[in-house]
Design a protein around this motif. Structure first.
Motif, PDB file in Angstrom:
ATOM      1  N   ALA A  66      50.738  43.875  42.570  1.00 65.02           N
ATOM      2  CA  ALA A  66      50.146  43.039  40.963  1.00 65.02           C
ATOM      3  C   ALA A  66      49.094  42.084  41.141  1.00 65.02           C
ATOM      4  O   ALA A  66      47.984  42.247  40.369  1.00 65.02           O
ATOM      5  CB  ALA A  66      51.463  42.105  39.982  1.00 65.02           C
ATOM      6  N   ARG A  67      49.119  41.210  41.843  1.00 59.65           N
ATOM      7  CA  ARG A  67      47.769  40.309  42.488  1.00 59.65           C
ATOM      8  C   ARG A  67      46.603  41.093  42.810  1.00 59.65           C
ATOM      9  O   ARG A  67      45.488  40.728  43.437  1.00 59.65           O
ATOM     10  CB  ARG A  67      48.275  39.306  43.756  1.00 59.65           C
ATOM     11  N   LEU A  68      47.230  42.315  43.842  1.00 62.57           N
ATOM     12  CA  LEU A  68      45.935  43.240  44.303  1.00 62.57           C
ATOM     13  C   LEU A  68      45.345  44.252  43.640  1.00 62.57           C
ATOM     14  O   LEU A  68      44.455  45.183  43.865  1.00 62.57           O
ATOM     15  CB  LEU A  68      46.367  43.828  45.740  1.00 62.57           C
ATOM     16  N   ALA A  69      46.229  44.277  42.106  1.00 63.65           N
ATOM     17  CA  ALA A  69      45.639  45.916  41.303  1.00 63.65           C
ATOM     18  C   ALA A  69      44.477  45.231  40.890  1.00 63.65           C
ATOM     19  O   ALA A  69      43.895  44.085  40.616  1.00 63.65           O
ATOM     20  CB  ALA A  69      46.616  45.523  39.991  1.00 63.65           C
ATOM     21  N   PRO A  70      43.435  45.896  40.851  1.00 64.94           N
ATOM     22  CA  PRO A  70      41.403  45.999  41.230  1.00 64.94           C
ATOM     23  C   PRO A  70      41.579  45.821  39.036  1.00 64.94           C
ATOM     24  O   PRO A  70      41.954  46.258  37.990  1.00 64.94           O
ATOM     25  CB  PRO A  70      41.544  47.723  40.640  1.00 64.94           C
ATOM     26  N   THR A  71      40.431  45.191  38.845  1.00 59.32           N
ATOM     27  CA  THR A  71      40.060  44.489  38.346  1.00 59.32           C
ATOM     28  C   THR A  71      41.441  43.580  36.415  1.00 59.32           C
ATOM     29  O   THR A  71      40.379  42.381  36.226  1.00 59.32           O
ATOM     30  CB  THR A  71      39.792  45.681  36.920  1.00 59.32           C
ATOM     31  N   THR A  72      42.758  43.953  36.931  1.00 62.02           N
ATOM     32  CA  THR A  72      43.429  42.947  36.604  1.00 62.02           C
ATOM     33  C   THR A  72      44.094  42.051  37.820  1.00 62.02           C
ATOM     34  O   THR A  72      44.749  41.024  37.294  1.00 62.02           O
ATOM     35  CB  THR A  72      44.735  43.892  36.074  1.00 62.02           C
ATOM     36  N   GLY A  73      44.476  42.457  38.625  1.00 63.02           N
ATOM     37  CA  GLY A  73      45.144  41.096  39.932  1.00 63.02           C
ATOM     38  C   GLY A  73      43.953  39.524  39.943  1.00 63.02           C
ATOM     39  O   GLY A  73      43.084  39.919  39.884  1.00 63.02           O
ATOM     40  N   ASP A  74      44.483  38.895  39.949  1.00 60.57           N
ATOM     41  CA  ASP A  74      44.710  37.454  39.912  1.00 60.57           C
ATOM     42  C   ASP A  74      43.346  37.550  41.396  1.00 60.57           C
ATOM     43  O   ASP A  74      42.572  37.019  41.517  1.00 60.57           O
ATOM     44  CB  ASP A  74      46.080  36.359  40.021  1.00 60.57           C
ATOM     45  N   PHE A  75      44.037  37.748  42.354  1.00 62.83           N
ATOM     46  CA  PHE A  75      43.344  37.946  43.409  1.00 62.83           C
ATOM     47  C   PHE A  75      41.896  38.860  43.272  1.00 62.83           C
ATOM     48  O   PHE A  75      40.773  38.473  44.183  1.00 62.83           O
ATOM     49  CB  PHE A  75      44.158  38.840  44.640  1.00 62.83           C
ATOM     50  N   ASP A  76      41.184  39.872  42.214  1.00 64.24           N
ATOM     51  CA  ASP A  76      41.089  40.631  42.346  1.00 64.24           C
ATOM     52  C   ASP A  76      39.243  40.096  41.839  1.00 64.24           C
ATOM     53  O   ASP A  76      38.999  39.948  41.382  1.00 64.24           O
ATOM     54  CB  ASP A  76      40.956  42.065  41.844  1.00 64.24           C
ATOM     55  N   VAL A  77      40.826  39.369  40.586  1.00 66.54           N
ATOM     56  CA  VAL A  77      39.460  38.509  39.512  1.00 66.54           C
ATOM     57  C   VAL A  77      38.769  37.656  40.400  1.00 66.54           C
ATOM     58  O   VAL A  77      37.748  37.049  40.192  1.00 66.54           O
ATOM     59  CB  VAL A  77      40.646  38.662  38.600  1.00 66.54           C
ATOM     60  N   THR A  78      39.193  37.011  41.066  1.00 69.05           N
ATOM     61  CA  THR A  78      38.881  35.548  41.830  1.00 69.05           C
ATOM     62  C   THR A  78      37.826  35.775  42.872  1.00 69.05           C
ATOM     63  O   THR A  78      36.705  35.862  43.170  1.00 69.05           O
ATOM     64  CB  THR A  78      40.008  34.893  42.723  1.00 69.05           C
ATOM     65  N   ASP A  79      37.641  37.355  43.529  1.00 73.42           N
ATOM     66  CA  ASP A  79      37.815  38.058  44.601  1.00 73.42           C
ATOM     67  C   ASP A  79      35.747  38.430  43.950  1.00 73.42           C
ATOM     68  O   ASP A  79      34.931  38.037  44.588  1.00 73.42           O
ATOM     69  CB  ASP A  79      37.133  39.912  45.207  1.00 73.42           C
ATOM     70  N   ALA A  80      35.961  39.173  42.540  1.00 75.97           N
ATOM     71  CA  ALA A  80      35.047  39.238  41.617  1.00 75.97           C
ATOM     72  C   ALA A  80      34.283  38.018  41.584  1.00 75.97           C
ATOM     73  O   ALA A  80      32.828  38.046  41.397  1.00 75.97           O
ATOM     74  CB  ALA A  80      35.149  40.438  40.787  1.00 75.97           C
ATOM     75  N   ALA A  81      34.962  36.194  41.726  1.00 76.72           N
ATOM     76  CA  ALA A  81      33.848  35.830  40.585  1.00 76.72           C
ATOM     77  C   ALA A  81      33.362  35.081  41.847  1.00 76.72           C
ATOM     78  O   ALA A  81      32.242  34.935  41.913  1.00 76.72           O
ATOM     79  CB  ALA A  81      35.068  35.066  39.647  1.00 76.72           C
ATOM     80  N   VAL A  82      34.351  35.098  43.189  1.00 71.87           N
ATOM     81  CA  VAL A  82      33.097  35.078  44.092  1.00 71.87           C
ATOM     82  C   VAL A  82      31.967  36.205  44.448  1.00 71.87           C
ATOM     83  O   VAL A  82      30.591  35.248  44.450  1.00 71.87           O
ATOM     84  CB  VAL A  82      34.253  35.102  45.173  1.00 71.87           C
ATOM     85  N   SER A  83      31.828  37.136  44.682  1.00 74.81           N
ATOM     86  CA  SER A  83      31.157  37.701  44.904  1.00 74.81           C
ATOM     87  C   SER A  83      29.982  37.479  43.569  1.00 74.81           C
ATOM     88  O   SER A  83      28.846  37.302  43.525  1.00 74.81           O
ATOM     89  CB  SER A  83      31.641  39.378  44.634  1.00 74.81           C
ATOM     90  N   ASP A  84      30.304  37.273  41.804  1.00 73.05           N
ATOM     91  CA  ASP A  84      29.032  36.955  41.604  1.00 73.05           C
ATOM     92  C   ASP A  84      28.679  35.922  41.144  1.00 73.05           C
ATOM     93  O   ASP A  84      27.612  35.896  41.257  1.00 73.05           O
ATOM     94  CB  ASP A  84      29.942  36.750  39.577  1.00 73.05           C
ATOM     95  N   ALA A  85      29.083  34.392  42.059  1.00 70.37           N
ATOM     96  CA  ALA A  85      28.780  33.738  42.299  1.00 70.37           C
ATOM     97  C   ALA A  85      27.644  33.493  43.143  1.00 70.37           C
ATOM     98  O   ALA A  85      26.767  33.544  43.557  1.00 70.37           O
ATOM     99  CB  ALA A  85      29.871  32.934  42.001  1.00 70.37           C
ATOM    100  N   LEU A  86      28.132  33.921  44.268  1.00 66.83           N
ATOM    101  CA  LEU A  86      27.593  34.471  45.608  1.00 66.83           C
ATOM    102  C   LEU A  86      26.401  35.608  45.435  1.00 66.83           C
ATOM    103  O   LEU A  86      24.770  34.909  45.839  1.00 66.83           O
ATOM    104  CB  LEU A  86      27.871  35.532  46.417  1.00 66.83           C
ATOM    105  N   ASN A  87      25.998  35.795  44.550  1.00 63.73           N
ATOM    106  CA  ASN A  87      24.630  37.106  44.089  1.00 63.73           C
ATOM    107  C   ASN A  87      24.040  36.114  42.444  1.00 63.73           C
ATOM    108  O   ASN A  87      22.871  36.095  42.779  1.00 63.73           O
ATOM    109  CB  ASN A  87      25.083  38.116  42.797  1.00 63.73           C
ATOM    110  N   ARG A  88      24.618  35.451  42.271  1.00 64.57           N
ATOM    111  CA  ARG A  88      24.185  34.131  41.262  1.00 64.57           C
ATOM    112  C   ARG A  88      23.125  33.166  41.890  1.00 64.57           C
ATOM    113  O   ARG A  88      21.883  33.104  41.684  1.00 64.57           O
ATOM    114  CB  ARG A  88      24.472  33.862  40.053  1.00 64.57           C
TER     115      ARG A  88
END
Length: 277
Positions: A185-207
Motif C-alpha cells: 500500500a505504501r508503494l502504490a503509485p501516486t496514492t501510497g505515502d512513500f510515493d507521495v513523499t518521494d514525489a515531494a522530495v523530487s519537487d523540492a529538489l527541482n524548485r
C-alpha cells in the motif's frame, strides 16, 4: 604709459603672469599624473565628479548585493545538499520497502529489513532537521528559524522570494510496515505515502535547484555589471597618462623659459642706469 620706468616694469608683469599660468597648468597636470584621475575632485570638473560619485555609489550597492547573495546561495546550497542526500536515502528505503512487500520474506529476515527501514527513515528526518545555514532553514515553514526568505538582488532594492518547504512533508512514515500488504500500500503509485513523499522530495529538489541557478546567474550578472560600471567610470574620470606625460614635459620646459624670461625682464630697470652715466 612709458616703457622706460623704474616704477612699473610691464615686461616683468607679463612674464610673471605667464609664469603663474604655466605653474597653475603644471599643478593640474601633476595632480592628474599623481592620482591617475582626470577628475579627482569637484574642482576639476564638478559635473563629471557628481556623475562619478553616483556611479561609485551604485557600484558599492552592487558589491553589497553580491555579498548578501553569497549568504542566500549558502542557504540554498545547504538545502540542496540535504535534499540530495535525502533523495539518495529514499532510494535505499524504497529497496528495503520493496523487499518488505514480498510476503515470502518472514521471520528474522523481515525483522532485519524492518530495522533497516526504520534506521533509514530516521536518517532522512535527521538530514531534513539539520539543513541549517547561519541559523536559517528552508525546510521548515514555522518558527523564527524557518519560513520564506526575501533576498535583495540589485542596488535599487529589488528583491526575490525563496519559498520554504514544510520539512515534515518530506519525511517518511516512521513506523516500519509490519506486513507485506502494508508495504504494498505504501508503494502504490501516486496514492501510497512513500510515493507521495518521494514525489515531494523530487519537487523540492527541482524548485531549490532552479532557485540556485537563478542566484548563481544573478551573482554572475552583478559581477559583470560592476565591471561595466567600472569601465564607464574609468572613461569618465581616468587620466590619459601618456598624454599627460607629454604635457608635463612641455609645461616643465615652459616653466624654465618663464623663469628665464622673468629674470631678463627684472634686469630691465638696471639698463636705465646707463642713461645717467
Amino acid at each position: 604709459m612709458s616703457f622706460n620706468s623704474v616704477n612699473t616694469n610691464r615686461q616683468a608683469v607679463f612674464a610673471l603672469q605667464s609664469l603663474n599660468q604655466t605653474n597653475s597648468e603644471l599643478g593640474f597636470v601633476q595632480k592628474r599624473v599623481s592620482t591617475g584621475f582626470r577628475v579627482a575632485d569637484a574642482r576639476d570638473d564638478g559635473g563629471a565628479f557628481a556623475v562619478a560619485q553616483a556611479v561609485r555609489s551604485d557600484m558599492a550597492g552592487v558589491t553589497a548585493v553580491g555579498e548578501q547573495l553569497g549568504g542566500t546561495r549558502g542557504i540554498l546550497s545547504t538545502t540542496f545538499a540535504s535534499l540530495s542526500v535525502v533523495s539518495d536515502t529514499m532510494k535505499q528505503a524504497r529497496a528495503v520497502l520493496t523487499r518488505l512487500a514480498d510476503a515470502a520474506v518472514t521471520g528474522a529476515s523481515r525483522t532485519q529489513y524492518e530495522t533497516q527501514y526504520g534506521l533509514l527513515v530516521n536518517q532522512i528526518g535527521t538530514f531534513i532537521n539539520d539543513a541549517f545555514y547561519n541559523g536559517r532553514t528552508l525546510l521548515s515553514t514555522a518558527g523564527p528559524d524557518g519560513g520564506d526568505i526575501v533576498s535583495i538582488r540589485n542596488e535599487s532594492g529589488g528583491t526575490f522570494t525563496i519559498l520554504a518547504v514544510d520539512g515534515e512533508g518530506l519525511k517518511l512514515n516512521s513506523t516500519a510496515p509490519t506486513s507485506s500488504s502494508i508495504a504494498v500500500a505504501r508503494l502504490a503509485p501516486t496514492t501510497g505515502d512513500f510515493d507521495v513523499t518521494d514525489a515531494a522530495v523530487s519537487d523540492a529538489l527541482n524548485r531549490f535547484g532552479a532557485q540556485m541557478q537563478f542566484v548563481d546567474n544573478q551573482i554572475v550578472y552583478n559581477s559583470k555589471k560592476i565591471d561595466a560600471m567600472d569601465d564607464g567610470l574609468g572613461a569618465l574620470v581616468d587620466a590619459d597618462l601618456a598624454k599627460e606625460s607629454s604635457r608635463l614635459q612641455a609645461l616643465q620646459t615652459r616653466q624654465q623659459l618663464g623663469v628665464q624670461t622673468l629674470g631678463i625682464a627684472n634686469q630691465g630697470p638696471q639698463v636705465l642706469l646707463s642713461l645717467f652715466r
